[in-house]
Write an enzyme that holds these catalytic residues in place. Structure first.
Site, PDB file in Angstrom:
ATOM      1  N   CYS A  23       0.866  -1.172   0.000  1.00 22.49           N
ATOM      2  CA  CYS A  23       0.000   0.000   0.000  1.00 22.49           C
ATOM      3  C   CYS A  23       0.905   1.225   0.000  1.00 22.49           C
ATOM      4  O   CYS A  23       2.107   1.111   0.213  1.00 22.49           O
ATOM      5  CB  CYS A  23      -1.011   0.000   1.143  1.00 22.49           C
TER       6      CYS A  23
ATOM      7  N   CYS B 144      -5.277   0.711  -3.236  1.00 19.25           N
ATOM      8  CA  CYS B 144      -4.730   2.060  -3.126  1.00 19.25           C
ATOM      9  C   CYS B 144      -4.227   2.595  -4.464  1.00 19.25           C
ATOM     10  O   CYS B 144      -3.623   3.660  -4.514  1.00 19.25           O
ATOM     11  CB  CYS B 144      -3.598   2.062  -2.100  1.00 19.25           C
TER      12      CYS B 144
ATOM     13  N   CYS C 108       2.627  -2.766  -8.909  1.00 15.48           N
ATOM     14  CA  CYS C 108       3.868  -3.490  -8.697  1.00 15.48           C
ATOM     15  C   CYS C 108       4.491  -3.775 -10.060  1.00 15.48           C
ATOM     16  O   CYS C 108       3.763  -3.955 -11.039  1.00 15.48           O
ATOM     17  CB  CYS C 108       3.599  -4.835  -8.031  1.00 15.48           C
TER      18      CYS C 108
END
Length: 140
Positions: free
Chosen positions: A11, A85, A89
């Protein structure tokens, strides 16, 4: 997936949701899973309301510190879970990517964080059932 699967929770600030998720997974799965958490813009400390909410269920996270998300952390993880959020990645083949839609506990009191904590526990329990179910007891 390796004998011992690894999970990375991400996050933005690595101060609330991802810290609670990592703590739940460590608490519930023990050494059956390798656990990491990180954030794209780590905060200065773990959210005090998250610390308090986890302490209520007997899990201490006050000693944790937010960590920066690295490519290596993603590369070394079998499952990468973002926490609703909008973080992303780096994508590597063979990894599993999930996004758990969770309310942000930042700036909220412990009363508002409890339901988030409990929702994370439920999600983590489902994840454990998938990737690291308890081994049946050997019968004599």
């Amino acid at each position: 997936m390796a004998d011992k699967p690894s999970v990375l929770f991400v996050c933005v600030h690595n101060a609330g949701r991802s810290q609670m998720a990592a703590a739940w997974l460590t608490h519930l799965a023990g050494d059956r899973v390798e656990v990491r958490s990180a954030g794209s813009n780590p905060g200065d400390q773990v959210n005090p309301a998250a610390v308090a909410a986890m302490a209520e269920v007997g899990i201490g996270i006050s000693a944790e510190t937010p960590k920066i998300l690295t490519i290596d952390a993603v590369r070394e993880s079998d499952v990468c879970i973002t926490m609703g959020c909008g973080d992303t990645c780096p994508v590597f083949p063979g990894k599993r990517y999930l996004d758990w839609k969770l309310e942000d506990p930042a700036g909220q009191g412990v009363d508002a964080v409890r339901p988030i904590r409990d929702e994370i526990k439920t999600l983590v329990e489902g994840l454990i059932a998938e990737i690291a179910p308890a081994k049946p007891e050997a019968t004599a």
